[in-house]
Design a protein around this motif. Structure first.
Motif, mmCIF file in Angstrom:
data_model
loop_
_atom_site.group_PDB
_atom_site.id
_atom_site.type_symbol
_atom_site.label_atom_id
_atom_site.label_comp_id
_atom_site.label_asym_id
_atom_site.label_seq_id
_atom_site.Cartn_x
_atom_site.Cartn_y
_atom_site.Cartn_z
ATOM 1 N N LYS A 94 0.801 -1.305 0.098
ATOM 2 C CA LYS A 94 0.025 0.014 -0.056
ATOM 3 C C LYS A 94 0.738 1.177 0.056
ATOM 4 O O LYS A 94 0.519 2.213 -0.565
ATOM 5 C CB LYS A 94 -0.966 -0.154 1.210
ATOM 6 C CG LYS A 94 -1.688 1.113 1.173
ATOM 7 C CD LYS A 94 -3.022 1.021 2.145
ATOM 8 C CE LYS A 94 -3.945 2.058 2.566
ATOM 9 N NZ LYS A 94 -4.716 2.287 1.125
ATOM 10 N N TYR B 261 -5.273 -3.302 -15.859
ATOM 11 C CA TYR B 261 -4.549 -1.999 -16.135
ATOM 12 C C TYR B 261 -3.776 -1.601 -14.776
ATOM 13 O O TYR B 261 -4.004 -1.807 -13.892
ATOM 14 C CB TYR B 261 -5.728 -0.933 -16.279
ATOM 15 C CG TYR B 261 -6.898 -1.465 -17.421
ATOM 16 C CD1 TYR B 261 -8.005 -2.286 -16.661
ATOM 17 C CD2 TYR B 261 -6.951 -0.841 -18.552
ATOM 18 C CE1 TYR B 261 -9.051 -2.521 -17.733
ATOM 19 C CE2 TYR B 261 -8.154 -1.040 -19.403
ATOM 20 C CZ TYR B 261 -9.120 -2.047 -18.754
ATOM 21 O OH TYR B 261 -10.438 -2.086 -19.741
ATOM 22 N N TYR C 257 -2.873 2.367 -13.730
ATOM 23 C CA TYR C 257 -3.010 3.728 -13.922
ATOM 24 C C TYR C 257 -2.176 4.637 -12.937
ATOM 25 O O TYR C 257 -1.804 4.226 -11.879
ATOM 26 C CB TYR C 257 -4.415 4.207 -13.704
ATOM 27 C CG TYR C 257 -5.536 3.956 -14.632
ATOM 28 C CD1 TYR C 257 -5.909 2.978 -15.168
ATOM 29 C CD2 TYR C 257 -5.681 5.286 -15.390
ATOM 30 C CE1 TYR C 257 -7.030 2.817 -15.939
ATOM 31 C CE2 TYR C 257 -6.683 5.189 -16.447
ATOM 32 C CZ TYR C 257 -7.388 3.853 -16.923
ATOM 33 O OH TYR C 257 -8.120 3.496 -17.844
ATOM 34 N N GLN D 264 -1.763 8.005 -10.847
ATOM 35 C CA GLN D 264 -2.357 9.354 -10.241
ATOM 36 C C GLN D 264 -1.336 10.079 -9.816
ATOM 37 O O GLN D 264 -1.144 9.882 -8.626
ATOM 38 C CB GLN D 264 -3.539 9.026 -9.438
ATOM 39 C CG GLN D 264 -4.612 10.313 -9.190
ATOM 40 C CD GLN D 264 -5.631 9.810 -8.137
ATOM 41 O OE1 GLN D 264 -5.881 8.910 -7.157
ATOM 42 N NE2 GLN D 264 -6.962 10.525 -8.504
ATOM 43 N N LYS E 244 -4.114 14.746 -9.058
ATOM 44 C CA LYS E 244 -5.265 13.821 -9.041
ATOM 45 C C LYS E 244 -5.495 13.404 -10.423
ATOM 46 O O LYS E 244 -6.716 12.826 -10.587
ATOM 47 C CB LYS E 244 -6.427 14.381 -8.372
ATOM 48 C CG LYS E 244 -6.164 14.906 -6.998
ATOM 49 C CD LYS E 244 -5.891 13.784 -6.095
ATOM 50 C CE LYS E 244 -5.594 14.096 -4.773
ATOM 51 N NZ LYS E 244 -4.787 13.071 -3.856
ATOM 52 N N PHE E 245 -4.973 13.831 -11.535
ATOM 53 C CA PHE E 245 -5.381 13.025 -12.657
ATOM 54 C C PHE E 245 -4.659 11.600 -12.873
ATOM 55 O O PHE E 245 -3.876 11.350 -12.444
ATOM 56 C CB PHE E 245 -4.261 13.855 -13.894
ATOM 57 C CG PHE E 245 -4.999 15.020 -14.412
ATOM 58 C CD1 PHE E 245 -4.627 16.384 -14.130
ATOM 59 C CD2 PHE E 245 -6.294 14.711 -15.243
ATOM 60 C CE1 PHE E 245 -5.266 17.361 -14.771
ATOM 61 C CE2 PHE E 245 -6.629 16.177 -15.807
ATOM 62 C CZ PHE E 245 -6.262 17.368 -15.463
ATOM 63 N N LEU E 246 -5.899 10.759 -13.136
ATOM 64 C CA LEU E 246 -5.756 9.349 -13.255
ATOM 65 C C LEU E 246 -5.214 9.310 -15.006
ATOM 66 O O LEU E 246 -5.791 9.507 -15.831
ATOM 67 C CB LEU E 246 -6.836 8.561 -13.214
ATOM 68 C CG LEU E 246 -7.122 7.990 -11.691
ATOM 69 C CD1 LEU E 246 -8.561 7.451 -11.660
ATOM 70 C CD2 LEU E 246 -6.073 6.914 -11.474
ATOM 71 N N ILE F 59 -3.714 6.325 -17.862
ATOM 72 C CA ILE F 59 -3.365 5.022 -18.048
ATOM 73 C C ILE F 59 -2.127 4.781 -18.487
ATOM 74 O O ILE F 59 -1.310 5.600 -19.212
ATOM 75 C CB ILE F 59 -4.455 4.492 -19.222
ATOM 76 C CG1 ILE F 59 -4.229 3.087 -19.241
ATOM 77 C CG2 ILE F 59 -4.092 5.075 -20.671
ATOM 78 C CD1 ILE F 59 -5.268 2.354 -20.022
ATOM 79 N N PHE G 290 -2.462 3.022 -9.427
ATOM 80 C CA PHE G 290 -3.700 1.966 -9.348
ATOM 81 C C PHE G 290 -3.602 1.103 -10.311
ATOM 82 O O PHE G 290 -3.505 1.107 -11.336
ATOM 83 C CB PHE G 290 -4.833 2.977 -9.432
ATOM 84 C CG PHE G 290 -5.241 3.746 -8.219
ATOM 85 C CD1 PHE G 290 -5.066 5.211 -8.422
ATOM 86 C CD2 PHE G 290 -5.875 3.331 -7.261
ATOM 87 C CE1 PHE G 290 -5.212 5.896 -7.402
ATOM 88 C CE2 PHE G 290 -6.249 4.152 -6.193
ATOM 89 C CZ PHE G 290 -5.700 5.546 -6.207
ATOM 90 N N PHE H 209 -11.046 -0.869 -9.311
ATOM 91 C CA PHE H 209 -9.915 -0.557 -9.119
ATOM 92 C C PHE H 209 -9.241 -1.042 -7.576
ATOM 93 O O PHE H 209 -10.217 -1.313 -6.904
ATOM 94 C CB PHE H 209 -9.805 0.978 -8.830
ATOM 95 C CG PHE H 209 -9.739 1.983 -10.077
ATOM 96 C CD1 PHE H 209 -10.967 2.284 -10.716
ATOM 97 C CD2 PHE H 209 -8.598 2.299 -10.713
ATOM 98 C CE1 PHE H 209 -11.027 3.169 -11.757
ATOM 99 C CE2 PHE H 209 -8.506 3.019 -11.788
ATOM 100 C CZ PHE H 209 -9.600 3.342 -12.406
ATOM 101 N N GLY H 210 -8.160 -1.165 -7.456
ATOM 102 C CA GLY H 210 -7.585 -1.324 -6.080
ATOM 103 C C GLY H 210 -7.417 -0.137 -5.495
ATOM 104 O O GLY H 210 -7.861 0.965 -6.032
ATOM 105 N N ASN H 211 -6.893 -0.357 -4.447
ATOM 106 C CA ASN H 211 -6.873 0.891 -3.347
ATOM 107 C C ASN H 211 -5.598 1.591 -3.591
ATOM 108 O O ASN H 211 -5.411 2.756 -2.764
ATOM 109 C CB ASN H 211 -7.046 0.524 -1.892
ATOM 110 C CG ASN H 211 -8.570 0.535 -1.585
ATOM 111 O OD1 ASN H 211 -9.423 1.122 -2.214
ATOM 112 N ND2 ASN H 211 -8.945 -0.547 -0.902
ATOM 113 N N ARG I 52 -8.295 5.789 -1.176
ATOM 114 C CA ARG I 52 -9.282 4.555 -1.748
ATOM 115 C C ARG I 52 -8.799 4.786 -3.575
ATOM 116 O O ARG I 52 -8.854 6.103 -4.078
ATOM 117 C CB ARG I 52 -10.398 4.496 -1.475
ATOM 118 C CG ARG I 52 -10.642 4.580 0.179
ATOM 119 C CD ARG I 52 -9.922 3.269 0.739
ATOM 120 N NE ARG I 52 -10.545 2.271 0.418
ATOM 121 C CZ ARG I 52 -11.643 1.570 1.091
ATOM 122 N NH1 ARG I 52 -12.157 1.904 2.197
ATOM 123 N NH2 ARG I 52 -12.217 0.289 0.717
ATOM 124 N N GLY I 53 -9.407 3.607 -4.046
ATOM 125 C CA GLY I 53 -9.412 3.687 -5.353
ATOM 126 C C GLY I 53 -10.795 4.141 -6.032
ATOM 127 O O GLY I 53 -12.000 4.201 -5.057
#
Lengths: 112, 113
Positions: free
Chosen positions: A9, A33, A35, A37, A41-43, A45, A90, A103-105, B42-43
């Motif tokens: 994490k 995938y 990603y 961030q 805060k832009f995600l 790919i 992510f 998504f994962g965390n 969190r995601g």
């Protein structure tokens, strides 16, 4: 049961090191995938695999190498880490194209 | 290139009011738009998907619209609650790959009790 789980994490490391982030999904999805961030805060790919085959490879430095040993796993290996690599990474999966992402965390990577 | 633009300023509203978030896109209309919710640490969690030929989609207190003339999607939360406080992300499919989602930077919603 966690649908998409990624480890670790948190990851704090020094410049120049090599590190890996692991991701597993138990949803039976065909596509996974990675990603990134950033601080704004832009995600964005980075990569996508469908049935273990690479289908999306965005403009990502060669230092980043994804590996998909099977449909349920997509790991991300990063060589020669740089300060600018610090971000939250992510992992996600989807049933098919045009399907919502799960998504994962996230893994917060800090390069010092 | 395709872009998704969301209001970067936080939206601050009173509990019980309707929250309306805006998502604008550039270039050609995407085949669909998706909305996600992201809580700190969190995601993102998928909420709704609306296709180009759909004007409106609803799910419980959530409503999404798709206006191809304005190149805009609106996301509404009716009877908002403090638990709705989060960042909401809009995403469109990328033109060069149906597997690619292009995300906006999100709008933070704060619902005051």
């Amino acid at each position: 049961d966690t649908a998409v789980s990624q480890t670790p994490k948190y990851l704090v490391t020094q410049m120049g090191n090599d590190k890996s982030i692991k991701c597993e999904q138990n949803l039976g999805h065909d596509t996974m995938y990675w990603y990134k961030q950033d601080s704004k805060k832009f995600l964005k790919i980075m990569f996508s695999y469908n049935n273990k085959e690479l289908i999306i490879n965005e403009t990502v430095p060669n230092r980043f190498s994804p590996k998909s040993p099977d449909k349920a796993h997509l790991n991300l290996h990063i060589n020669s880490l740089e300060l600018g690599d610090s971000a939250v990474y992510f992992c996600a999966s989807s049933q098919s194209n045009n399907s919502p992402l799960h998504f994962g965390n996230g893994t917060r990577l800090t390069v010092t | 290139s395709q872009k998704i633009e969301q209001n970067s300023e936080a939206l601050n509203i009173q509990e019980g009011k309707t929250a309306t978030l805006t998502c604008n896109y550039t270039n050609y209309s995407p085949a669909y738009l998706q909305w996600y919710r992201q809580d700190p640490g969190r995601g993102p969690v998928f909420l709704l998907l609306i296709r180009e030929n759909e004007k409106e989609k609803r799910k419980e207190r959530l409503k999404v619209t798709f206006d191809t003339t304005l190149k805009q999607s609106l996301f509404h939360i009716t009877a908002s609650q403090p638990a709705d406080s989060a960042t909401y992300l809009c995403a469109r499919n990328g033109g060069d790959s149906s597997y690619k989602l292009i995300f906006g930077s999100g709008t933070r919603l704060l619902v005051r009790p």
